[in-house]
Scaffold this motif. Structure first.
Motif, PDB file in Angstrom:
ATOM      1  N   LEU A 201       1.066  -1.371   0.056  1.00 28.08           N
ATOM      2  CA  LEU A 201      -0.048   0.031   0.033  1.00 28.08           C
ATOM      3  C   LEU A 201       0.773   1.145   0.088  1.00 28.08           C
ATOM      4  O   LEU A 201       0.598   2.240  -0.638  1.00 28.08           O
ATOM      5  CB  LEU A 201      -0.984  -0.073   1.335  1.00 28.08           C
ATOM      6  N   GLY A 222      -0.687   3.681   3.718  1.00 25.53           N
ATOM      7  CA  GLY A 222      -1.930   2.680   3.877  1.00 25.53           C
ATOM      8  C   GLY A 222      -3.195   3.504   4.185  1.00 25.53           C
ATOM      9  O   GLY A 222      -4.371   3.468   3.815  1.00 25.53           O
ATOM     10  N   GLU A 226      -6.754   4.506   2.466  1.00 25.31           N
ATOM     11  CA  GLU A 226      -8.020   4.208   3.296  1.00 25.31           C
ATOM     12  C   GLU A 226      -8.641   5.328   2.982  1.00 25.31           C
ATOM     13  O   GLU A 226      -9.955   5.400   2.675  1.00 25.31           O
ATOM     14  CB  GLU A 226      -7.828   3.870   4.413  1.00 25.31           C
ATOM     15  N   ALA A 229      -9.745   5.942  -0.725  1.00 24.34           N
ATOM     16  CA  ALA A 229     -10.809   4.754  -1.011  1.00 24.34           C
ATOM     17  C   ALA A 229     -12.163   5.381  -0.943  1.00 24.34           C
ATOM     18  O   ALA A 229     -13.183   4.835  -1.654  1.00 24.34           O
ATOM     19  CB  ALA A 229     -10.378   3.519  -0.528  1.00 24.34           C
ATOM     20  N   GLN A 290      -7.718  -1.290  -2.227  1.00 30.68           N
ATOM     21  CA  GLN A 290      -7.923  -1.694  -0.731  1.00 30.68           C
ATOM     22  C   GLN A 290      -8.929  -2.833  -0.581  1.00 30.68           C
ATOM     23  O   GLN A 290      -8.749  -4.101  -0.021  1.00 30.68           O
ATOM     24  CB  GLN A 290      -8.638  -0.370  -0.160  1.00 30.68           C
ATOM     25  N   THR A 293      -7.117  -6.172  -1.475  1.00 26.42           N
ATOM     26  CA  THR A 293      -6.305  -6.604  -0.301  1.00 26.42           C
ATOM     27  C   THR A 293      -7.256  -7.215   0.869  1.00 26.42           C
ATOM     28  O   THR A 293      -6.801  -8.029   1.385  1.00 26.42           O
ATOM     29  CB  THR A 293      -5.481  -5.393   0.307  1.00 26.42           C
ATOM     30  N   ASN A 330      -6.981  -0.565   9.407  1.00 23.62           N
ATOM     31  CA  ASN A 330      -7.952   0.049   8.110  1.00 23.62           C
ATOM     32  C   ASN A 330      -9.463  -0.570   8.385  1.00 23.62           C
ATOM     33  O   ASN A 330      -9.644  -1.868   8.735  1.00 23.62           O
ATOM     34  CB  ASN A 330      -7.279  -0.648   6.998  1.00 23.62           C
TER      35      ASN A 330
END
Ligand code: KG4
Ligand code: ZN
Length: 414
Positions: A201, A222, A226, A229, A290, A293, A330
């Protein structure tokens, strides 16, 4: 394995005098008699210099942390000698702050616990060298700590969790699934065959130049993914979860990163922009990566739970999955994990965010767990070494793969 080179001095011998002066600087008097066991924990395995004082009731008496994230964000990744220098500059102050906040005089400590494996050699060396000199001056026992074991056991500080339980550790440097059977008794079910999800990420965020995005400039990669996204559409790109045919609990993120790189290159062409500028489709790419993952992590975890349940390795009435590490903060990934624990009748537990990422509290707590269990407490530190590479527990990932458990398809509508 690397020998701690005391003469080359990760934390030089000449600093012995400094440690002595440092100890003399503690002039406060104990507020109370310390009936409890109290451990000082020190963590320098990567890019955080952290220390904490924790007692055997799980009370955090004092803590301090110096994060190097900002420096490393600017250089686009951790440069080990830079991390080492920053640890050297900060370790004494951080330990002092943690001790002062705790109001525990150093002479009242039961032991000093320090991460000695795994991690960056140059970073581990600073913490170990400092700790050994401190333990020597104070004549206190030394407890060497495995960083991953400490992450895994942190949940027992905040929640009443009995052994055995399943743990998923996902961060910038870690990616594994393990069954925790005791303080020093772990079965490794699966791990990343290449890089960790946080690393992937971070690389995607760097390739998207999110550091230049006004809403993300101070966030880790990361966290930036998040955040963006939420504004994107995950269905704009059809990314397949990695290793979908391999019926084991291993992970892989390099392939996904390469595919996303290609998509970014293609989009830059289409939008007619240079590398380093922000794509109008950045949020869609963030949402898709995301989601993929989350699906990959959820599926491997689902298989690990089914494996443990079939083999009777988890409690039938109270099975627990613990998710920890920076990536476990997350919320999208947590929701995917919740869907898995709901269908498998497990309880999902996550330590609070400040305990998910690297910290001194988890190291001190692991020291307490080890003191209670009488495991790995050293009164003579001659020959103690740091180990940059060190697996966690007994690796049974091949056995997990042989069981070839088919995981029911879950609709990941998050
Ligand atoms: O546990 P940690 O602080 O350090 C280690 O890597 O050991 O985790 C840092 C990693 C970084 O890769 C960062 O990008 C990622 O965790 N991370 C996140 C989030 N917050 C931090 N990844 C996804 N979503 C987040 N909210
Ligand atoms: Zn860590």
């Amino acid at each position: 394995m690397i020998l701690l080179n005391k003469t080359a001095g990760v934390f030089p011998k000449s600093s012995k005098r400094k440690i002595y002066e440092f100890l003399r600087s503690f002039t406060f008097h104990p507020r109370k008699l310390f009936l409890h066991k109290v451990v000082l924990g020190i963590e320098t395995s990567c890019d955080d210099t952290a220390a904490a004082v924790v007692d055997d009731n799980g009370h955090v008496l004092g803590e301090a942390i110096h994060s190097q994230t900002e420096v490393h964000l600017k250089t686009g990744g951790i440069i080990p000698p830079v991390a080492q220098q920053l640890h050297r500059e900060n370790i004494q102050r951080i330990v002092q702050e943690a001790l002062c906040a705790s109001q525990v005089p150093p002479s009242e400590l039961s032991a000093i616990a320090t991460t000695i494996k795994p991690g960056l050699a140059l970073s581990l060396g600073v913490g170990l060298s400092f700790s050994l000199q401190l333990a020597d001056q104070l004549k206190k026992p030394f407890i060497p700590i495995h960083h991953m074991e400490a992450h895994a056991l942190t949940i027992r500080l905040t929640n009443n969790v009995e052994f055995p339980f399943l743990v998923l550790l996902i961060s910038g440097g870690h990616c594994l699934l393990a069954l925790v059977q005791g303080v020093s008794d772990f079965l490794l079910l699966g791990k990343s065959l290449d890089i960790a999800p946080g690393d992937m990420l971070d690389k995607v965020a760097r390739r998207l130049s999110l550091i230049k995005h006004p809403e993300c400039s101070t966030m880790s990669g990361g966290k930036a993914i998040e955040h963006l996204a939420k504004q994107g559409n995950k269905l704009c790109f059809d990314l397949k979860p990695p290793m979908d045919r391999a019926k084991n609990c291993d992970f892989s993120f390099t392939g996904l990163q390469n595919i996303v790189d290609k998509i970014i290159m293609q989009k830059e062409k289409e939008e007619g922009i240079e590398m380093g500028q922000i794509l109008s489709s950045a949020a869609d790419i963030a949402a898709a990566v995301q989601h993929t993952t989350a699906c990959h992590i959820a599926k491997r975890t689902h298989r690990a739970i089914l494996f443990c349940q079939r083999k009777g390795l988890l409690s039938q009435t109270n099975a627990v999955l613990v998710a920890s590490g920076g990536v476990a903060s997350n919320l999208y990934i947590r929701k995917a994990l919740e869907m898995v624990t709901n269908v498998t009748q497990c309880t999902l537990l996550c330590p609070p965010p400040r305990l998910c990422t690297d910290n001194g509290i988890m190291i001190a707590w692991n020291g307490i767990e080890r003191l209670r269990a009488g495991l790995g407490i050293l009164h003579n530190t001659e020959g103690v070494r740091y180990e940059p590479k060190c697996p966690l527990g007994v690796d049974i990932s091949k056995e997990v793969g042989k069981a070839a458990i088919k995981v029911p398809q879950l609709k990941m509508q998050i």
